[in-house]
Scaffold this motif. Structure first.
Motif, mmCIF file in Angstrom:
data_model
loop_
_atom_site.group_PDB
_atom_site.id
_atom_site.type_symbol
_atom_site.label_atom_id
_atom_site.label_comp_id
_atom_site.label_asym_id
_atom_site.label_seq_id
_atom_site.Cartn_x
_atom_site.Cartn_y
_atom_site.Cartn_z
ATOM 1 N N ILE B 32 0.832 -1.205 0.000
ATOM 2 C CA ILE B 32 0.000 0.000 0.000
ATOM 3 C C ILE B 32 0.868 1.256 0.000
ATOM 4 O O ILE B 32 1.716 1.416 0.883
ATOM 5 C CB ILE B 32 -0.908 0.032 1.253
ATOM 6 N N PRO B 33 0.691 2.150 -0.962
ATOM 7 C CA PRO B 33 1.446 3.409 -0.940
ATOM 8 C C PRO B 33 0.943 4.314 0.179
ATOM 9 O O PRO B 33 -0.248 4.321 0.492
ATOM 10 C CB PRO B 33 1.161 4.023 -2.315
ATOM 11 N N ASP B 35 -0.222 7.165 0.664
ATOM 12 C CA ASP B 35 -0.830 8.264 -0.084
ATOM 13 C C ASP B 35 -2.271 8.408 0.403
ATOM 14 O O ASP B 35 -3.067 7.467 0.277
ATOM 15 C CB ASP B 35 -0.782 7.931 -1.578
ATOM 16 N N LEU B 36 -2.604 9.566 0.941
ATOM 17 C CA LEU B 36 -3.932 9.770 1.517
ATOM 18 C C LEU B 36 -5.040 9.608 0.480
ATOM 19 O O LEU B 36 -6.190 9.346 0.835
ATOM 20 C CB LEU B 36 -4.022 11.159 2.161
ATOM 21 N N ALA B 37 -4.710 9.769 -0.796
ATOM 22 C CA ALA B 37 -5.734 9.613 -1.828
ATOM 23 C C ALA B 37 -6.015 8.145 -2.140
ATOM 24 O O ALA B 37 -7.004 7.831 -2.779
ATOM 25 C CB ALA B 37 -5.304 10.335 -3.105
ATOM 26 N N ASN B 38 -5.152 7.256 -1.677
ATOM 27 C CA ASN B 38 -5.345 5.819 -1.918
ATOM 28 C C ASN B 38 -6.336 5.280 -0.875
ATOM 29 O O ASN B 38 -6.118 5.413 0.327
ATOM 30 C CB ASN B 38 -3.994 5.097 -1.820
ATOM 31 N N SER B 39 -7.400 4.675 -1.342
ATOM 32 C CA SER B 39 -8.464 4.237 -0.425
ATOM 33 C C SER B 39 -7.979 3.116 0.499
ATOM 34 O O SER B 39 -8.459 2.980 1.625
ATOM 35 C CB SER B 39 -9.700 3.797 -1.206
ATOM 36 N N GLN B 42 -6.257 4.832 3.292
ATOM 37 C CA GLN B 42 -7.290 5.381 4.180
ATOM 38 C C GLN B 42 -7.819 4.284 5.104
ATOM 39 O O GLN B 42 -8.025 4.491 6.297
ATOM 40 C CB GLN B 42 -8.443 5.953 3.352
#
Lengths: 348, 53
Positions: B32-33, B35-39, B42
């Motif tokens: 998992i990256p 990155d806050l945009a990656n669900s 999240q």
């Protein structure tokens, strides 16, 4: 409208002027790309596979379509017999079949669209074809999900409709609320749910031709992009599977060897993804190989998320041995490669 | 049930790194990256908060 009418009259060499109703009908009957906001509404793209037995809640099957259920579920791709597709003038190739067991109490098939602002404040119409092995009550629905840290989710559902044993087109017109005053967080989306059954009975439901469009009329079905290649590319914004080839063995990339156990290579993606994707390497045995100066096989490919982007991923290994620094290798599937692939997910 | 794991590893530059792994309901392991945009990330943050990780 006047110019369209003029063109229509010229093309038809008609001496009678087309009426407004005729012109409107002609326009709405067109298969216009971009009208339908549902990607893979004709279930033509199945990158993850075509049979999903006991698929878990929250999992994807056909591209863009996710399961929400507490029933044991099997989803399969089914092919229309030539000439049997339910929409006259549109020969669909595949439809989605969900076989739900008697356990559990609800089951739904849904898709998530970017983003919660979609059609805000507008009247829209959802349409889809469905049939079942038994008559079953369905409640199509939608939701505005404002994301993590955003306002509370808003949902709506159609009145009870009965899916019967024959293909039938269902329509549901509703108004999407305005997003004025809402707090919009990250990972927000709009949910469309053509199928939602709430029953303790078993049911096998087939669905095809899902469309969401502006206005209060369900017009002729078309895919979101209007082309097969366009639908695949639209799906690959959210999910890509690379390398699932039995023959020829899939070649991922050339890689630079940094040390005895470390090599890296970049794989450009055919479509820029929505966000930097989550990555998974699936192998059936020791099926990745690093070639160039003798084979070095590995069952594990390391995917470096920090060095990957929306348009390129970084793959290699940092755990094998037998490499020589400053050489180059290429990374490919070893042989029994039909079950070996890289999956990239940027789903909503 | 989906679970998450933190894997100590080295990155492309040979430096120590922590990889976030997701094991989904089908048993598939995902990198998992962060990155806050990656669900998925999240989902990891929510999971970590609930599990005091």
């Amino acid at each position: 409208m006047t110019r369209i009418r003029d063109i229509a009259n010229i093309l038809s060499s008609s001496t009678n002027m087309a009426t407004d109703a005729e012109v409107t009908s002609a326009i709405s009957a067109q298969f216009v790309a971009g009208k339908n906001k549902i990607i893979n509404g004709d279930f033509g793209i199945w990158q993850r596979g075509t049979t999903f037995s006991s698929i878990a809640n929250g999992s994807y099957s056909a591209d863009r379509w996710v399961l929400a259920a507490n029933k044991t579920t099997t989803i399969t791709q089914q092919a229309f017999t030539a000439g049997s597709a339910p929409a006259a003038g549109y020969e669909g190739q595949y439809f989605l079949r969900t076989a739900w067991s008697a356990d559990g109490s609800y089951a739904a098939i849904a898709t998530r669209l970017e983003d919660c602002r979609l059609f805000a404040g507008q009247t829209v119409t959802l349409s889809y074809w469905a049939k079942s092995n038994v008559n079953v009550t369905n409640n199509a629905g939608w939701s505005q999900y404002f994301g993590s840290g955003g306002s509370s989710q808003i949902s709506g559902y159609a009145d009870n409709t009965t899916i019967t044993t024959s293909w039938q087109r269902f329509t549901y017109t509703f108004t999407v609320p305005s997003v004025s005053g809402k707090t919009i967080g990250s990972s927000k989306y709009f949910i469309v749910q053509p199928i939602l059954i709430q029953t303790s009975s078993a049911a096998t439901i087939d669905v095809w031709g899902v469309q969401l469009e502006a206005g209060s009329t369900a017009t002729n079905f078309t895919t979101a992009t209007g082309t097969i290649q366009g639908e695949l590319a639209a799906c690959q914004r959210y999910f890509q599977r690379i390398g699932n080839n039995a023959s020829p063995y899939y070649m991922y990339t050339c890689a630079a060897v940094e040390g005895v156990s470390t090599l890296w290579g970049a794989v450009p993606l055919p479509v820029t993804m929505r966000v930097v994707p989550s990555m998974s390497a699936t192998s059936s045995g020791s099926t990745f190989t690093f070639l160039g100066y003798g084979n070095v096989a590995a069952s594990f490919i390391y995917l470096d998320t920090a060095q990957s982007s929306q348009s390129s991923i970084c793959m290699g290994s940092n755990t094998i041995s037998g490499l020589t620094a400053n050489q180059s290798r290429y990374i490919r599937n070893l042989n029994d490669s039909s079950g070996t692939y890289i999956s990239l997910s940027a789903e909503l | 049930m989906t679970t998450f794991n933190l894997l100590e590893t080295t990155n492309i530059f040979g430096n120590p790194d922590t990889l976030v792994q997701k094991i989904d309901d089908n048993g598939t392991v995902w990198a998992i990256p962060k990155d806050l945009a990656n669900s998925d990330y999240q989902e990891y943050l929510k999971w970590a908060e609930e599990n005091n990780d």
